[in-house]
Motif scaffolding. Structure first.
Motif: not given
Length: 334
Positions: A184, A288-289, A291, A316-317
């Motif tokens: 990430a 996702e990126q 976050s 992360a969730s």
């Protein structure tokens, strides 16, 4: 189909020239720029041919810029500086033996269309063009003209300079961001470099039409040292080479850098808004990126302010948060 499309990966054979031309022509027609197709196809043929003959895999093609000023980009993994039309071409006078390394013959007519004519044909098919070199290779780009001209646009080489120097003699604050997911983090670095190149080339080719692009380009440039040297990029690369999924990053930050990182977070949101409105032809960040980047930049600034660490694993969730204080896209790039 959205105009913001990921790059098209090209094979090693001359068929890649045909595929690239068709893909670029389709994208331009999709955005209503039929007037640029002829010049774009000819210039794309030349750039992909050069990449096949003189570059290194992987090779890809994409559309950048804006619908008003689209830009064709061909990337390969070689950092070798391309020869501008005004410079002596070491490949001049080559014969068909140079084609021996290409796999297959399908699409060979497309290669022969421009083979041996150098980048001068790109200069005649372009309003502006050049090459941008980074640590992953180079992008050779051009903004297609409405027609092929007799005059050659002047090419520009960018991206070869080193990182910006540190400001003053201020001692940085040193801190550790623990258990950073390596994939990430490296995706964050790639996204920043691609966005920096986007606004830099937009400013270079069309500064009068997009004055804000120059301001953004300068700000991104001022962050080059911070992101490449001070936020642990080399440490993350070593962790990837060692096969580690996470790593602790030892970073350092100056007061001026803190203000720039705060502004960077806002600009990443702004760039996403442009992409989603198809005012920029780049691809917006995934949730996702977004976050991860929000967490990482906030984590660095939190620790620099003396606050306690918040581990990535604890959030992360969670779904990516919406942009906070996002400026109106209508106030932007034009």
């Amino acid at each position: 189909m959205t105009l913001n499309r990921p790059a098209l990966a090209l094979g090693n054979g001359p068929r890649g020239v045909h595929d690239a031309r068709r893909w670029i022509a389709g994208g331009l027609r999709e955005m209503g720029r039929e007037d640029l197709v002829e010049a774009a196809e000819i210039g794309t043929s030349e750039l992909v041919t050069n990449a096949l003959l003189h570059g290194e895999a992987p090779i890809s093609v994409t559309l950048g810029g804006t619908p008003e000023h689209p830009r064709v980009e061909v990337r390969d993994a070689s950092r070798e500086r391309p020869v501008l039309p005004t410079e002596p071409d070491p490949a001049a006078g080559h014969d068909s033996a140079g084609l021996d390394g290409l796999e297959g013959l399908d699409g060979l007519d497309d290669v022969l269309l421009t083979f041996g004519r150098g980048l001068g044909i790109v200069a005649r098919a372009a309003q502006a063009w050049g090459a941008d070199i980074d640590e992953d290779g180079k992008v050779v780009w051009f903004t297609p003209a409405a027609e092929i001209g007799e005059e050659e646009a002047v090419g520009t080489i960018t991206g070869e300079s080193g990182p910006s120097p540190a400001s003053g003699d201020e001692q940085p604050t040193e801190l550790v961001v623990e258990q950073v997911p390596v994939a990430a983090y490296l995706s964050f670095q790639r996204h920043y470099r691609e966005l920096r190149r986007e606004v830099r080339l937009l400013a270079l080719a069309h500064e009068q039409e997009y004055p804000l692009a120059k301001t953004l380009s300068d700000l991104f440039g001022s962050l080059e040292r911070v992101l490449r040297d001070d936020l642990g990029a080399d440490q993350a690369e070593r962790a990837r080479a060692q096969g580690r999924p996470t790593t602790d990053l030892r970073v350092r930050l100056r007061k001026d850098d803190e203000r720039r990182l705060e502004r960077l977070s806002e600009l990443l949101d702004l760039a996403d808004a442009f992409c989603r409105e198809e005012r920029l032809l780049s691809v917006a960040r995934t949730p996702e990126q977004e976050s991860f980047q929000r967490w990482f930049l906030a984590e660095v600034l939190r620790q620099a302010a003396g606050e306690g660490a918040v581990a990535w694993e604890t959030i992360a969730s969670r779904p990516a948060a919406g942009p906070q204080g996002l400026p109106s896209a209508r106030s932007s790039v034009s």
